[in-house]
Design a protein around this motif. Structure first.
Motif, PDB file in Angstrom:
ATOM      1  N   LYS A 144      36.149  31.497  36.829  1.00 43.86           N
ATOM      2  CA  LYS A 144      36.314  32.822  36.231  1.00 43.86           C
ATOM      3  C   LYS A 144      37.365  33.663  36.963  1.00 43.86           C
ATOM      4  O   LYS A 144      37.856  34.658  36.422  1.00 43.86           O
ATOM      5  CB  LYS A 144      34.979  33.570  36.201  1.00 43.86           C
ATOM      6  N   PHE A 145      37.715  33.253  38.192  1.00 43.90           N
ATOM      7  CA  PHE A 145      38.731  33.985  38.952  1.00 43.90           C
ATOM      8  C   PHE A 145      40.116  33.350  38.815  1.00 43.90           C
ATOM      9  O   PHE A 145      41.066  33.799  39.455  1.00 43.90           O
ATOM     10  CB  PHE A 145      38.350  34.033  40.439  1.00 43.90           C
ATOM     11  N   GLU A 146      40.223  32.327  37.981  1.00 43.80           N
ATOM     12  CA  GLU A 146      41.481  31.589  37.869  1.00 43.80           C
ATOM     13  C   GLU A 146      42.626  32.479  37.393  1.00 43.80           C
ATOM     14  O   GLU A 146      43.752  32.386  37.894  1.00 43.80           O
ATOM     15  CB  GLU A 146      41.308  30.409  36.912  1.00 43.80           C
ATOM     16  N   ALA A 147      42.350  33.352  36.436  1.00 42.89           N
ATOM     17  CA  ALA A 147      43.404  34.227  35.912  1.00 42.89           C
ATOM     18  C   ALA A 147      43.928  35.165  36.996  1.00 42.89           C
ATOM     19  O   ALA A 147      45.140  35.397  37.099  1.00 42.89           O
ATOM     20  CB  ALA A 147      42.874  35.033  34.728  1.00 42.89           C
ATOM     21  N   THR A 148      43.013  35.688  37.794  1.00 41.80           N
ATOM     22  CA  THR A 148      43.419  36.583  38.881  1.00 41.80           C
ATOM     23  C   THR A 148      44.274  35.844  39.898  1.00 41.80           C
ATOM     24  O   THR A 148      45.290  36.365  40.374  1.00 41.80           O
ATOM     25  CB  THR A 148      42.180  37.175  39.577  1.00 41.80           C
ATOM     26  N   ILE A 149      43.879  34.620  40.218  1.00 40.21           N
ATOM     27  CA  ILE A 149      44.643  33.834  41.188  1.00 40.21           C
ATOM     28  C   ILE A 149      46.017  33.475  40.636  1.00 40.21           C
ATOM     29  O   ILE A 149      47.021  33.520  41.361  1.00 40.21           O
ATOM     30  CB  ILE A 149      43.854  32.566  41.579  1.00 40.21           C
ATOM     31  N   GLU A 165      44.045  41.719  51.083  1.00 42.30           N
ATOM     32  CA  GLU A 165      44.694  41.778  49.767  1.00 42.30           C
ATOM     33  C   GLU A 165      44.006  40.849  48.774  1.00 42.30           C
ATOM     34  O   GLU A 165      43.779  41.216  47.616  1.00 42.30           O
ATOM     35  CB  GLU A 165      46.169  41.396  49.897  1.00 42.30           C
ATOM     36  N   LEU A 166      43.694  39.654  49.225  1.00 45.20           N
ATOM     37  CA  LEU A 166      43.032  38.692  48.346  1.00 45.20           C
ATOM     38  C   LEU A 166      41.659  39.196  47.918  1.00 45.20           C
ATOM     39  O   LEU A 166      41.308  39.140  46.731  1.00 45.20           O
ATOM     40  CB  LEU A 166      42.901  37.344  49.057  1.00 45.20           C
ATOM     41  N   LEU A 167      40.894  39.696  48.866  1.00 41.42           N
ATOM     42  CA  LEU A 167      39.550  40.175  48.546  1.00 41.42           C
ATOM     43  C   LEU A 167      39.601  41.374  47.606  1.00 41.42           C
ATOM     44  O   LEU A 167      38.791  41.482  46.677  1.00 41.42           O
ATOM     45  CB  LEU A 167      38.794  40.532  49.829  1.00 41.42           C
ATOM     46  N   ASN A 168      40.551  42.271  47.824  1.00 40.59           N
ATOM     47  CA  ASN A 168      40.690  43.433  46.936  1.00 40.59           C
ATOM     48  C   ASN A 168      40.981  42.999  45.507  1.00 40.59           C
ATOM     49  O   ASN A 168      40.416  43.541  44.549  1.00 40.59           O
ATOM     50  CB  ASN A 168      41.812  44.351  47.437  1.00 40.59           C
ATOM     51  N   ALA A 169      41.860  42.013  45.370  1.00 36.56           N
ATOM     52  CA  ALA A 169      42.229  41.537  44.034  1.00 36.56           C
ATOM     53  C   ALA A 169      41.048  40.876  43.333  1.00 36.56           C
ATOM     54  O   ALA A 169      40.788  41.126  42.150  1.00 36.56           O
ATOM     55  CB  ALA A 169      43.397  40.561  44.141  1.00 36.56           C
ATOM     56  N   LEU A 170      40.325  40.033  44.050  1.00 44.96           N
ATOM     57  CA  LEU A 170      39.197  39.322  43.443  1.00 44.96           C
ATOM     58  C   LEU A 170      38.018  40.254  43.166  1.00 44.96           C
ATOM     59  O   LEU A 170      37.341  40.126  42.140  1.00 44.96           O
ATOM     60  CB  LEU A 170      38.756  38.175  44.356  1.00 44.96           C
ATOM     61  N   GLN A 171      37.792  41.192  44.068  1.00 41.86           N
ATOM     62  CA  GLN A 171      36.686  42.129  43.861  1.00 41.86           C
ATOM     63  C   GLN A 171      36.972  43.082  42.708  1.00 41.86           C
ATOM     64  O   GLN A 171      36.048  43.554  42.043  1.00 41.86           O
ATOM     65  CB  GLN A 171      36.417  42.911  45.149  1.00 41.86           C
ATOM     66  N   ALA A 172      38.252  43.353  42.454  1.00 40.93           N
ATOM     67  CA  ALA A 172      38.610  44.223  41.335  1.00 40.93           C
ATOM     68  C   ALA A 172      38.178  43.607  40.014  1.00 40.93           C
ATOM     69  O   ALA A 172      37.788  44.319  39.079  1.00 40.93           O
ATOM     70  CB  ALA A 172      40.114  44.478  41.331  1.00 40.93           C
ATOM     71  N   GLN A 173      38.241  42.279  39.935  1.00 39.40           N
ATOM     72  CA  GLN A 173      37.805  41.598  38.711  1.00 39.40           C
ATOM     73  C   GLN A 173      36.307  41.790  38.496  1.00 39.40           C
ATOM     74  O   GLN A 173      35.838  41.816  37.357  1.00 39.40           O
ATOM     75  CB  GLN A 173      38.137  40.106  38.790  1.00 39.40           C
ATOM     76  N   GLU A 174      35.575  41.929  39.586  1.00 33.95           N
ATOM     77  CA  GLU A 174      34.127  42.138  39.483  1.00 33.95           C
ATOM     78  C   GLU A 174      33.791  43.590  39.173  1.00 33.95           C
ATOM     79  O   GLU A 174      32.662  43.897  38.807  1.00 33.95           O
ATOM     80  CB  GLU A 174      33.450  41.730  40.799  1.00 33.95           C
ATOM     81  N   ARG A 175      34.789  44.467  39.329  1.00 36.29           N
ATOM     82  CA  ARG A 175      34.568  45.897  39.070  1.00 36.29           C
ATOM     83  C   ARG A 175      35.477  46.345  37.926  1.00 36.29           C
ATOM     84  O   ARG A 175      36.644  46.665  38.138  1.00 36.29           O
ATOM     85  CB  ARG A 175      34.874  46.717  40.327  1.00 36.29           C
ATOM     86  N   CYS A 193      49.290  43.650  40.018  1.00 32.26           N
ATOM     87  CA  CYS A 193      49.726  44.407  38.846  1.00 32.26           C
ATOM     88  C   CYS A 193      50.848  43.675  38.121  1.00 32.26           C
ATOM     89  O   CYS A 193      51.941  43.486  38.659  1.00 32.26           O
ATOM     90  CB  CYS A 193      50.192  45.800  39.267  1.00 32.26           C
ATOM     91  N   LYS A 194      50.573  43.256  36.887  1.00 33.20           N
ATOM     92  CA  LYS A 194      51.587  42.565  36.094  1.00 33.20           C
ATOM     93  C   LYS A 194      52.711  43.513  35.709  1.00 33.20           C
ATOM     94  O   LYS A 194      53.869  43.128  35.627  1.00 33.20           O
ATOM     95  CB  LYS A 194      50.954  41.974  34.833  1.00 33.20           C
ATOM     96  N   GLY A 195      52.327  44.762  35.451  1.00 30.10           N
ATOM     97  CA  GLY A 195      53.339  45.743  35.082  1.00 30.10           C
ATOM     98  C   GLY A 195      54.385  45.884  36.157  1.00 30.10           C
ATOM     99  O   GLY A 195      55.585  45.956  35.894  1.00 30.10           O
ATOM    100  N   LYS A 196      53.937  45.883  37.397  1.00 25.58           N
ATOM    101  CA  LYS A 196      54.853  45.988  38.529  1.00 25.58           C
ATOM    102  C   LYS A 196      55.762  44.767  38.588  1.00 25.58           C
ATOM    103  O   LYS A 196      56.975  44.881  38.780  1.00 25.58           O
ATOM    104  CB  LYS A 196      54.058  46.107  39.829  1.00 25.58           C
TER     105      LYS A 196
END
Length: 213
Positions: A144-149, A165-175, A193-196
Motif C-alpha cells: 500500500k506504500f508502493e505509490a509513495t515510494i 524524510e522517509l518517515l514523514n512521507a510514509l506517515q503522511a499517507q496514513e494521515r 510533492c509531485k507538483g514541485k
C-alpha cells in the motif's frame, strides 16, 4: 590499560611476574635501591589494576596475590564479555533482518521497533546506521506504500534520503489530513510533492530551450 602500565614502567611487573628475593647480607646501596624499586613496582601495578575495575570486579580479585594473577583474571573476564557482546550483536542484527512490517502496524510502530533494535546494537559498541534502517523500511513496508515510494524515487535521491524524510512521507499517507507545504494539497508531504517535481521539470525544459535558442 597495558599501554598505561607500560608508560608508568609497571608492565614488567605484570607481564613477567618476577619474584623479589630477600636481600643478601651486607647489600650494596645499588642492590637495596633495585630491590625496593622492583618491590614497589609490583605493589603499584596491583594498585593500578585495583583502581581500574568496578567494585564488583574488585571483590573478585582483591584476594589475588600478584598483578599477573589479577591481569590474567581480568583478561579472561573481559574477553568472555566481548564474546558475549559479539553474540548479542549478531542476534540483534538477525532480528533486524527478519523484521517485516505487518499490515496491521503503523509506520511509527514499525520504525520504533527497528530503531529499538538499532539502539541496542549501538549500546553494545557496534554500528547500525540510519541509512540501513532507511533501506530496510523501503523494501519491507506493505504494498500500500508502493505509490509513495515510487513518488520518492522520482523526486528524491533515495541513497541520500534521511530517515526523518522517509518517515514523514510514509506517515503522511496514513494521515489523510496531512497538508503539503509546497502545493497546499492534502494527503502528502512536501518531500514527495509531485507538483514541485513537475514544476522543476518544466523549469529545466525552459532552461534547455533557452540554451538551444
Amino acid at each position: 590499560m597495558e599501554t598505561y602500565l607500560d608508560a608508568m614502567d609497571l608492565w614488567e611487573a605484570v607481564e613477567e611476574d618476577y619474584e623479589v628475593l630477600p636481600l643478601q647480607d651486607n647489600p650494596t646501596m645499588a642492590q637495596i635501591k633495585n630491590h625496593k624499586d622492583r618491590k614497589t613496582r609490583k605493589s603499584k601495578a596491583k594498585a593500578c589494576l585495583f583502581a581500574a575495575v568496578s567494585s564488583t570486579i574488585f571483590t573478585r580479585v582483591m584476594s589475588l596475590k600478584s598483578a599477573k594473577a589479577i591481569w590474567d583474571y581480568l583478561k579472561t573476564e573481559y574477553e568472555g564479555n566481548e564474546r558475549i557482546k559479539g553474540m548479542q550483536v549478531l542476534n540483534l542484527i538477525r532480528d533486524f533482518e527478519l523484521q517485516k512490517m505487518k499490515e496491521s502496524k503503523t509506520i511509527k510502530e514499525y520504525s520504533d521497533k527497528l530503531l529499538s533494535i538499532a539502539n541496542k546494537v549501538r549500546l553494545l559498541g557496534s554500528d547500525l546506521h540510519d541509512s540501513r534502517i532507511v533501506e530496510k523500511i523501503l523494501v519491507t513496508v506493505p504494498e500500500k506504500f508502493e505509490a509513495t515510494i515510487m513518488t520518492l524515487e522520482n523526486t528524491k535521491d533515495l541513497s541520500k534520503i534521511t530517515l526523518a524524510e522517509l518517515l514523514n512521507a510514509l506517515q503522511a499517507q496514513e494521515r489523510p489530513d496531512a497538508k503539503c507545504s509546497k502545493c497546499n494539497q492534502l494527503g502528502h508531504e512536501a518531500v514527495i510533492c509531485k507538483g514541485k517535481a513537475q514544476q522543476q521539470e518544466v523549469e529545466a525544459q525552459i532552461v534547455d530551450q533557452e540554451v538551444e535558442d
